[in-house]
Every structure is written in C-alpha cells, then in structure tokens.
Design an enzyme around this catalytic site. Structure first.
Site, short mmCIF file in Angstrom:
data_model
loop_
_atom_site.label_atom_id
_atom_site.label_comp_id
_atom_site.label_asym_id
_atom_site.label_seq_id
_atom_site.Cartn_x
_atom_site.Cartn_y
_atom_site.Cartn_z
N CYS A 49 0.82 -1.21 0.00
CA CYS A 49 0.00 0.00 0.00
C CYS A 49 0.86 1.26 0.00
O CYS A 49 0.47 2.28 -0.56
CB CYS A 49 -0.95 -0.01 1.20
SG CYS A 49 -0.11 -0.23 2.79
N HIS A 304 -1.64 0.92 7.55
CA HIS A 304 -2.06 0.95 6.14
C HIS A 304 -1.89 2.36 5.61
O HIS A 304 -2.14 3.35 6.31
CB HIS A 304 -3.52 0.50 6.03
CG HIS A 304 -4.05 0.57 4.63
ND1 HIS A 304 -3.60 -0.27 3.63
CD2 HIS A 304 -4.99 1.37 4.06
CE1 HIS A 304 -4.25 0.02 2.50
NE2 HIS A 304 -5.09 1.00 2.74
#
Length: 1316
Positions: A49, A304
């Site tokens: 990510c 994330h």
C-alpha cells in the site's frame, strides 16, 4: 530493507538479464471496469500500500509523468529485447511507463504492479512486507536517477524535486559568517511538540540556535571558542516541495517506539518567503499549493497507507460523496441520534470499547479473527498489551459477558444481544415524522429549517482542478477538500505532504485528456488491452447470462391425476435449450418455432415445475418485449410449450391454487381379489398390499389442490355414504406400523362440513394417507369405530412373541446349551399386557412347580446378546415398545413397576461385563436414598460414599453432585449403571487431585545446593520424612526408576488455570520449604497406573480444557530452568550408546519441536544438532520398558494410493511409534560404533523374567481350573481388597480399593453364583 531494489547492471544502469521475480498470473475472469470516478486504482500485493500511494502521487504529478513519457525507445530500449545478449534495456523506466499508461488509458478498476516490482528484483516476500513510504521515495528517486544516466531525462528528478538549504554560523564577536550548502529531496519536519507545519518550518528556518556556555563554537577567524548563532535558510526552492512528517518517535523512558497522534495542521496553500534566504521575488515564486497527502493509519509497528490526491488535469469524474448526497435533515437527524445512542468511549473499559466497535459495524457483528485488529485501530493498543493481564484472553472475556455478547455464524462472529435501532432506518421520534409526506409538506419543512438556521450555507461545489480523490489501493472515491482536515490528528493522519508551485499552470489541451503526451506505442498497447478486456467481458457476460431451459412439449404429455404426466414412460418429454436470458420472450418463442418446424397454431410459454404428483403449470409469459431476466427465468427453469388452452383435449388449470397433491389412498381388501385389485391399481398409480391376508391396500393418486374433498370422493368412484378418514398424526409418528409390533393404527373421520373444503384448505400435503371405508366395512373385526375415530387392526397386529427360558440362567458370556434352553411362542397383540405374556409363558413352560415365591421377569436382548432391563409388566406390548415377532428372555427376579427404575451398580470401579449388581428403586427416589439402598444391598455402612455415572467409554465419570435431586430430575433411566465410590462428594465444579513429588536425586542435589539459606539437606530430609506414602513407580525410561512420594491432595476449580494449580500446589505443607522462583520452574505430569504419561501444557489453559477429572493423580517435578512447552513439543529422554559396549551413557532430557515436521528425519536432525554430529551417522530406536525391547526408527514412507502414486512421510507421533512425553530414545553413532543392536544385558534379563512369569501363570492357572472343576466348584467372582500400607494417611483417596477380579469357570452348578 527493500531487497535488491533497482539493482540493475552497473554499466550506466542498464539491464541485460531478465528479472527473476514473481509472475503475475491473470485469471480467466477479466478485471472489473473503472468505477464512476473513471480513475484506476492499484492492486495491493499484500503489503504494498505504501508503494501504491507513492506511485499514484507521481502519476498525478503531470510534470513528472510527462518527463517520463518523453523518453523514447531509442534511449530506454525495448522490453522485448531484454533477453537478447548485449541488449541495453532500462527496465525500470520502461515498466514505470507501462504502468502509468495502464493507469491512464486501460479500462480496469485496478492495475497490477507485479511487473514493476519484478524489475526491482523483489522476491515473493517483499510484496507482503510493509516499509516506510518516505524511505521508498528517496530510494526510488535515487534508483531512477541512476537508471537514466546517459539519457535526456537524467536530470529531470533533480530539476523537479531537489532544493538547496544554506546553513550559516555567525560569530558574535567578529561577525564572521561560515556557510555550508546542503541539497535536499524532501524536508523532514518535526511533529512532537509542534501544532502546525508553519510552526515547524519557523523553528527550522527562522529560529537561531545559540552556541554558548559549555557549547561554544570555534571561529576560524578568531581562532578560539566563541559565542555564535546557527541558522538555516531555503536558498533554492524546487517546483515540487515534499514534506515528511516525523510522526514516529522513541520514548527513552519506556524504551519503545510510539506514534504522534496529536493535532498537526497544514495549509492547502503555503508561502515559503519567511523561510528563504532571498525574499525579493514575487509572491508567486514562494507560493505552493497542496496536491497530495499520503496518510498512515495504524501504529508504529504496522498499519495501512492511502493517499488523498487533487486531480489537476481533471482526468477523473468527480461526484459528491455519498454523505453529501443525503438530505440535510436526514444527516442532521442521523448525527443527533448518533450523539444520543453512542455513549462516550471509555478506552480503559474493554466492555465499552468492544461494544462501540460492534455497534459501528453495518452488520452489527464482527468476525472473531478481526476483532483484535479493529480494537487496536480503535484505541491504538492490542488486547494482550492493555487488557489481557486483568481480563484474560479476549474469547474468555466475551464468554464471561454472555449477557452482552452472543456468538453467531457458528462461533465465527460476535454480536450484541440487544442492538440499538439504526439511526437511518429508524430515527427516534413520533411515527408521523418518519412517514412519507407530500412534496408541499417537505418544502415547508425545508423553508422552516432555512429560517431557523440562516447562518448554515450549503457547501459549494469545488472549482475545476480542485477535485480531490481518495486512492486506497484498488478503491477510488471522491472526497471534499474539507475532508483533509480530518487527517490532522488521530491514528489515521497525514504522513507525507506534496506541494507544487502555484505558478505551474497546465495547458488547456491537457485537461480531460488522459492521452496527452503519452507515446503512441503505449497508446496502442492500451487500446489492444482494452479490446482484449472488452472481448473477455463480453464472453464472460454471455457465459453468465446463458441459462439452461427445460422445454416440455405438450404433445408429449397427458393430463392424469390432476397433473401432467409423460405420455411415454421411457422418455420424460423434456428438451434442454441454452439461451441468453438478456434476450426477450419473443426471441425465445422464435427460437422454439425454429426448433419445432411442424408446430401449428399459437404457442404459449408457461412456467412449470415438477412436483411429486407430476408437472404443474403456473404463470404464462405473455409480454414478448420483456427479457427473460425480468420475467424471472433462471437456469434449470421448466417451460411448458402448448397452445395455452388444452393438452390432449383436456382443459388445464394453472396457478399455485391448483397445485396437485399426491395422496396415498388406502382401501380395505379381503384377500380373495388381491390380484385383480393390484392389477387395477397399477393403472392409476403405485399400488401395494400391506399383508398377505385381509388388510389394507395402498395406492398413490394425485388430485388438484383446488378440488373439494367431495369431488375427490366422486373421482374415486365411492358412494355418498362412504367415509373418508385421515390418519392420526400421533399414530403417524409412532408408525412402526403394524409390522413392527406397535398395535393398531388410528384414523379420524372427516366431518360432513369438510366435504366442501378444498385440499389446500384442509392442509393436505404430498404423502398424506386417505382411508376410504364403506359402511359394511365395520362388519369386519378389522375396523372399529368410536365416535369420529376409526381403529384399524390388521392381521399384522395379531402375531406372537417368543419367550426363551434358560434352566441354569446363563449370562452373556456363557455358551448356550440347546438342551438347557427352552423356547416357546406366545400369541400376542399390541394391546396385550406383558404380565399376561409372562403368565402364559410360565404356564406353557410349567414353571409353577418351582419353589414357592419364585419371581420371574421378562427381559429383552440387544444385538450383542446382552440382557436389557426388565420390561414393565403393567404396560401393553405397544406402550412398552416391544416389537412383535421378537424374543424375550424369562429371567429370575422382580419386574419394575411403571414408576420404578431398574439400575445396575458396582462398588469401587467400573464393572466388567455381567459383573454388576441390580436394584429396583422409585423414580422419585433421591440420590441419597438410592445410595443408601445400594449400600444396604452390599452390606456396607458409613457416610463416606457417593455415586458416580459411567461416561461414554464405560469408565467412572462425573459424580452426582445434587444428592437431594430425584433420579427422574437427573434424567437417569432404566438400565443405567452407577458406581458407588468411596470418599466425600467433591464440591460442585471442584476437582480433588492427588499430588505426588517426582524425586530426581541429581536435580534435587543441584537445586538445593543453590538455595540461599544453605539448608538444602534439611529441606530435602523434611520433604522425605513428612509421613507421606513412598512408593517407587515402575521404570519409566529404561532402567531409570522414578521415585514418587505423596505430598497430599489439592481441591481446585475446574475453571482454574494450570498456573493456578501450580501456585496452589506450592502451598502444600510438604512443599513449604522448597524454593521455586516461579511456576515456570515446575513441571506437572499426569499419572496413569503409577506411570508418567503426559506433561500438562499451557499456563493459561483451564483444567477442564486439559481434560482433568476428579481423582486424577498428578506428579510435580522441580526444574532447574524455566519451561513452557508448546502443544507439539515432545520431551524425550535420549541416551547415547557407549561405543563397543552394551550400555548407554546417562539419559538427558531433550525437547523436540514436532509442530512443523514430526518425521524421523526431523528427530534425527534435532538429535544431530544436540550432539554436534551428522544426521546420517545416527541410528535411533525407541525403548519399550514393559517388553524390554527396542524399536528401530528409520526413514520410511507410506504410499497413499496406487492411482496417485504419491508417498508421504510417516509421523512419529502416530502409529507405530506413538512418541510421547517421557519416552526413551537410544542413539548409536555409527561413525565410532559398529554395534547396531540396542539390547542391553538388563533388557535380556527382563525378557527372561517375562517369559518365566508367563509360563508360571499358564501352568498355575491350568492346574487350578482342572482341580476345582473336578470337584464341581461354583462360578466364583472374588474381590480382593488391597489393604493400605503402614503409615498411610487414611484419606478417601489414599485408601482407594484396588479390586482384583478372578473368575473360576466350572463345568457344573453355575446357578450357585446367586446363592453365594
């Protein structure tokens, strides 16, 4: 950190070999098209990510994108040539160009970065490991600059992103200025103790640092230490300014990392003039606009990344977010209800935190394996770190609060027992506020709201070029500019900021034009991929929309029994047709016309369904312009093709109300016309005769569900005075029918009013039976009527029972003697009482001459020949559940009454087959009264006894805790076996465990020599002379004898953990002077037959999960170091053979981890590492001390199947070795020891002793049996009670009887066992 990221050929950054990375394998299903935003996301490879966020930022930096696209194949080479020897291909820029082209032009929801990361040289694990995006940014730019050396784009990264900082130190005495310039790619700004980006820049470039006191500066001009001031200024500003926020810090007090989550603001437009060295330029030279924000969600050890990006070239289709599209009043109500319904979160209360997490989920439930991650995202700490110490495991916490939480979906999800109503669907307030109103009312309400809130203005639409999007891996959503303020603070907050100069303007031809300055060969590549994707999607769409239809043609069917039946029994008349359900009904009709060229007249298509009675028609498809999907036609649908009026001249009744019902019509027959009746019944349905004599005949008939019961009677051809009866549900449930000995069956006569009701109204279903009787049928003894109930007694209810009587009353284990066994048949019916059956059997067997007062009872026999409890003679054959044409055994003894129970019981241990005693007690009898009756029966007294049940494996199980409860309340039924056990009843939920001490002389000496008080010998002597039992156990590991000493008993709850048990054991008086630092220095064994069997593992596991029961013997072993064995770690005693001798060195303990591999090779490798030898030089064997033999362990494999011809390595934890804790493994080093025989002199002596003992037992037993058989001795069961040894404390567990059961089989007088 990033593997061999971008490590290409050293010669000018070229690559002449292909990358050896992962291969992106595309599936058969094409990727979905772009969403409404018309922007493409990037797939996450597992932990990429951070890479995706940075790539999207570079893509939406038009100047970077265009500079990259300006490099042609003549400079970068071609990817097709990278395998050619000597070819100079710059793989990374080429793959980055292709990725950008796909993101701009290919119509797919998300693109893959597999080819790009392969060019980086990443392996499969790099794609799943998450790294810091700021470090990736620096490494990526450095690698690109190195890769583009020698091309026209070698300096474009330096031109776009590199700036200069000048550091100055001014001497306060002479005024000398010392300056040093420093190049930067991004600015790392402080977050800790700073509230905004401007404040952090002010501290960096405006505030001065003074060198004074002990920290002086050496001036080159003054040539001495002087007071000076240090400062920094921005000398050269790049077109793009990157700000990295230093959110991760280290707490030196706690020695751990943490993330700064406080509020930290940053502007959408910033002026850097105050921080620059030269400030005489225009404002536009210092003004920057924010266009990208990389956001980190999570903590310092994981999380994330996603990115907010401003669409400068207007490539996407911006739409208002979903929350903005809702009416203002609805949003306001939702927020108010949320404030009312959601309590304030208390992060120190786990109940409040978990409740809030579940309440926030749309489904009002959370997966159990995701609850821990959601909790960490909510409060920034894991359960184990914050709550486990006080509340235990999270699963146990949820179970202890079962009044709040409930496990659903098979235990995989947790939900709240009482959820608040959703604010959207059920807002609070009067009902009239939630109902729909007319438009005028709504407009008036809106006007009133505007009058009440004049200051609130609707948020304006963003200007062109100011559209913001949230690019979260594959997902792209529209956001408003105000949403950026939400990332100022919290666990999800801004991490990197990207600014561009305000004076950078985009040409008009670049707006809404994703192909702007994209090379033609990349445009062609994207067009080819789009064409391929379109074809794949069309193919998939056609496949998904193709349905299989079953066409039933009218000429192949006939109407019979209220439903359509195939005219030809061998062919069902259906045809399968594959058709696209997106097409219309008219297209389907035309296709069928083309298939049936001979079809004449109209064609109607009607949805049909196969029922037990036959094919039935429902709705007809009349609109030819409707698609099959809209018409509700799916795969495997049945369609009937006909003219819409009749089938073979018969009018069809369609619809759900005319669904046919398949009934079983039952008629009486007298037997003489069986063949004729059966033949006639075959024409109209399945017909069968219940018995060979007079009885009932059944046939299956179908009727339309909309016909009345009177019309059914007419269709059956019955006269008006005939009766129709429905079978009783009670009789139907107990229908072992007539054949299995249940007695007569009952039927209910339909009243006259029911004749006008339809079958649907009467709730008649497929398979229901309908009895048809004529008035003269009651002249027969088969049918009797009592009111509206008809009883049918067929010949199958008038059968017999066989009664068997053995003159000498042999048990299950005796051989049957045909001469001593007498059998008779007693005529019986289902309503006959069992006492009558017994009386007839006694009369026919002529047992009246037996001694007066002799009692007999009837007992059934199961399939193994075991006698079941006596049947209650007050009941009938049917009520007692006795099946006719079965055998009952007539045995001496009393029969229980209907209110009594027949129980087996034994004293001390679980009884052997046939060795238990019997007793009859009342069902209302309490456990205490039952125990007293059993003690009186065997002649025992005292109060130190209690009752236990047998578990499923016929061993002594749990005690009957409630002595005041009746046997019926405890659901004790006849035939159960109870065990009278010595000892007081343990407390409810508590276990009484006998504890023993494992005395290892070498461990004891070593451990006690290290005690602080220096009284090791006195402590040891005190432990050994506490008066407890001392009983050496059999050898556990070869010749090593384990010395066990009793140290008392422990009463503890079965919900306590193993750690609690260890703590309580240390409080025993016998261990008060033993020094144990922590419970991890203790090992607890489970004993079986005075032998160590297994080690109890898992400090936090409860005793119930460890499957400990009351009366279990446990052994405590003191350790010299801490131990925490895993579930698949095996503790072995390993002994190395002495070279050239038949003996072994002293045994050593070795922990073998068999969790991943339990094969012989794994054990051999572990032992080789322990001894520092080669695995191939070791020969292993397992010792069996009870047989004094060794089993050699070698590498072997077993073939699973001949077809697959695959072999798997066997596990040592399974057959034939079954390695477990405490087993002894012998080792031979073949490099220095040629003797492959593991047998020692002690083993040979032990084998000789076993052979002598077996021979003595055989000779002694044979002579004993022969001598007593000749004397005509009786069958004797003798219990020998082992007396306790001297010095034994007379507690209930220490004096547990050890019965020795002896059976003497005799050739005569077996009946005397009862007399004894």
């Amino acid at each position: 950190m990033f593997g061999n990221l971008f490590e290409e050929d050293e010669e000018e950054g070229f690559s002449s070999t292909s990358s050896k990375g992962r291969v992106a394998k595309g599936g058969d299903e094409p990727p979905p098209a772009r969403g409404r935003g018309n922007l493409c996301g990037i797939k996450n490879q597992g932990g990429t990510c951070y890479l995706n966020s940075l790539l999207q930022t570079l893509l939406f930096t038009p100047e970077f994108r265009e500079e990259l696209f300006s490099l042609g194949p003549e400079e970068l080479g071609r990817l097709e040539d990278k395998e050619k020897p000597g070819a100079k291909v710059r793989v990374i820029p080429l793959e980055l160009q292709r990725l950008f082209a796909r993101l701009l032009l290919v119509d797919q929801q998300s693109a893959s970065t597999a080819d790009l990361t392969d060019s980086f040289g990443w392996n499969s694990s790099e794609g799943t490991n998450q790294h810091d995006v700021q470090e990736l940014n620096r490494i990526l730019f450095s690698a690109l600059e190195h890769s583009l050396v020698g091309t026209s784009g070698s300096s474009f990264i330096h031109r776009l992103y590199h700036g200069t900082i000048v550091n100055s130190i001014v001497c306060k005495e002479c005024g000398n200025v010392s300056q040093r310039q420093e190049d930067f790619l991004d600015l790392t700004v402080c977050v800790c103790g700073v509230s905004s980006l401007e404040e952090a820049l002010w501290n960096m470039f405006v505030e001065e640092e003074l060198f004074e006191g002990n920290n002086l500066y050496r001036c080159a001009q003054c040539d001495r230490l002087v007071t000076a001031a240090k400062s920094a200024k921005l000398k050269k500003l790049p077109p793009f300014m990157t700000m990295s926020l230093l959110r991760f810090s280290f707490d030196f007090a706690k020695c751990e990392r943490y993330k700064e989550t406080g509020r930290y603001t940053f502007p959408l437009t910033i002026n850097l003039r105050p921080f620059c060295e030269q400030t005489d330029g225009d404002d536009s030279d210092y003004s920057y606009d924010l266009f990208s924000v990389i956001i980190h969600k999570g903590g310092c050890y994981g999380g994330h990344y996603h990115v907010y990006i401003r669409d400068i070239d207007q490539l996407g289709q911006w739409e208002p977010p979903e929350d903005d599209s809702k009416p203002k009043t609805q949003r306001k109500v939702k927020e108010e209800v949320k404030e009312v319904c959601e309590p304030k979160l208390q992060e120190d209360d786990p109940l409040s935190v978990i409740t809030a997490i579940i309440a926030e989920e749309p489904s009002k439930s959370v997966l159990m394996d995701q609850l821990g991650q959601k909790l960490m995202n909510k409060i920034g700490s894991s359960w184990s770190k914050k709550f486990r110490k006080h509340y235990g495991p999270i699963g146990k916490f949820l179970q202890s609060h079962n009044d709040v939480f409930i496990l659903v979906s098979g235990g995989t999800r947790v939900a709240l027992k009482a959820n608040l109503p959703s604010p959207v669907t059920e807002p609070p307030g009067p009902p009239e506020q939630t109902t729909k109103s007319d438009p005028s009312t709504a407009s008036d309400a809106g006007a009133a709201e505007q009058q009440q809130e004049p200051d609130q203005k609707p948020e304006p639409e963003p200007e062109q070029g100011s559209h913001w999007f949230d690019l979260n891996d594959s997902t792209v959503t529209s956001i408003r500019e105000s949403d950026i303020e939400k990332q100022f603070q919290g666990k999800e907050s801004a991490y990197m900021l990207f600014y561009r100069k305000t004076q950078l303007c985009r040409p008009s031809e670049a707006l809404n034009n994703p192909q702007y300055k994209v090379p033609s060969h990349l445009v062609q590549m994207a067009q080819e991929e789009n064409l391929n994707l379109q074809q794949m999607r069309e193919k998939l769409e056609a496949t998904n929309n193709t349905v299989e239809l079953h066409l039933h043609l009218a000429p192949c069917y006939r109407l019979e029994n209220g439903a359509l039946q195939p005219a030809n029994k061998e062919h069902n008349g259906s045809t399968t047709l594959s058709f696209d359900r997106r097409k219309t009904v008219g297209d389907l009709r035309l296709a069928i016309y083309q298939m049936q060229e001979l079809w004449e007249g109209d064609m109607a298509l009607t949805v049909a369904r196969s029922l037990p009675a036959g094919l039935h028609l429902y709705n007809t498809l009349t609109d030819d312009n409707v698609s099959l999907y809209s018409a509700g036609i799916y795969t495997n649908s049945d369609l009937f093709v006909w003219n819409g009026r009749e089938v073979c001249g018969a009018t069809m009744l369609t619809g759900a109300e005319w669904e046919p019902v398949l009934l079983t019509v039952v008629r009486p027959f007298l037997g003489e016309d069986v063949e004729q009746d059966v033949g006639d019944g075959a024409e109209c349905g399945e017909s069968r005769v219940e018995n060979g004599g007079p009885g009932l005949k059944r046939e299956a008939r179908g009727f339309a569900g909309g016909v009345t019961l009177g019309e059914v009677k007419e269709a059956l051809g019955e006269p008006k005075e005939s009766l129709l009866c429905q079978e009783h549900k009670e009789a139907k449930r107990g229908e072992q029918g007539a054949g299995e000995g249940g007695g007569a069956s009952g039927w209910r006569v339909f009243p006259p009013d029911d004749m006008q009701r339809t079958l649907k109204e009467l709730s008649l279903k497929d398979g229901d039976a309908l009895l048809v009787l004529e008035p003269q049928s009651f002249d027969s003894s088969v049918f009797t009527r009592n009111g509206d109930v008809v009883t049918v007694t067929t010949p199958s209810d008038c059968r017999w029972l066989q009664v068997e009587f053995r003159q000498h009353g042999g048990g299950e284990g005796d051989e049957e003697d045909e001469e001593d066994t007498r059998k008779i048949k007693v005529p019986a019916t289902g309503s006959m009482l069992l006492c009558e059956v017994k009386q007839r059997a006694i009369e026919e067997l002529q047992l009246q001459e037996q001694p007066p007062g002799a009692q007999y009872c009837l007992r059934q026999v199961d399939c193994t020949g075991k006698l079941l409890p006596p049947v209650c003679e007050e009941l009938s054959v049917r009520d007692a559940g006795v099946r006719l044409m079965t055998t009952l055994t007539l045995c001496p003894g009393n029969a229980p009454k209907a209110s009594q129970l027949f129980l087996h019981f034994s004293v001390g241990t679980a009884p052997s087959a046939g060795m238990e005693m019997d007793i009859i007690v009342e069902q209302t009898c309490t456990v205490r009264e039952c125990l007293k009756a059993m003690l009186d029966a065997v002649g025992l007294d005292g109060t130190c006894w209690h009752l236990r049940r047998l578990d499923w494996c016929e061993e002594v199980g749990e005690p009957l805790m409630d002595e005041d409860a009746s046997l019926s309340e405890l659901k004790i039924s006849s035939g159960e076996t109870l065990v009278v056990t010595e000892g007081q009843l343990p407390p409810k939920g508590f276990l009484k465990l006998s504890m023993w001490l494992h005395l290892d002389p070498k461990n004891i000496e070593t451990d006690f020599n290290h005690t602080d008080n220096g009284h090791a010998e006195e402590q040891m002597q005190e432990v050994l002379t506490t008066g407890e039992t001392h009983s050496p156990s059999p050898p556990v590991c070869g010749s090593n004898v384990v010395d066990l000493r009793s140290i008392g008993q422990v009463e503890i709850s079965d919900e306590a953990t193993l750690e609690d048990l260890k703590t309580q054991v240390l409080t025993l008086p016998a261990l008060q002077n033993v020094c144990v630092p922590t419970t991890a220095f203790m090992r607890i064994w489970q004993l079986e037959g005075r032998r160590l069997t297994r080690i109890l593992r898992g400090q936090q596991l409860t005793l119930r999960k460890l499957k400990l029961s009351g009366g279990t013997d446990l052994c405590v072993q003191q350790l010299l170091k801490e131990e925490d064995l895993g579930p698949k770690e095996v503790l072995l005693n390993v002994k190395m053979g002495v070279p050239g001798e038949r003996s072994y060195y002293p045994a050593e303990e070795l922990v073998w981890d068999a969790s991943r591999d339990s094969s012989p090779r794994s054990l051999r490798t572990c032992l080789a590492a322990h001894y520092g030898l080669s695995p191939d030089s070791l020969l292993l064997a397992k010792h069996q001390p009870d047989k004094h033999i060794w089993e050699e362990i070698s590498n072997w494999s077993q073939q699973v199947s001949k077809k697959k011809k695959k072999k798997r390595t066997e596990s040592l934890l399974g057959a034939p070795f079954h390695l477990k804790d405490g087993d002894t493994i012998g080792i031979k080093n073949l490099l220095i020891d040629n003797n492959r025989d593991f047998i020692t002199v002690e083993d040979e002596q032990g084998q000789q002793r076993l052979r002598e003992q077996a021979e003595q037992r055989r000779k002694g037993w044979d002579s004993f049996i022969l001598s007593h058989a000749a004397a005509g001795r009786m069958f004797l069961t003798l219990y020998i009670w082992q007396a306790p040894k001297a010095g034994v404390t007379h507690s209930c567990e220490a004096t547990k009887p050890c019965p020795l059961l002896l059976k003497f089989y005799s050739l005569s007088h077996p009946q005397r066992e009862r007399e004894l």
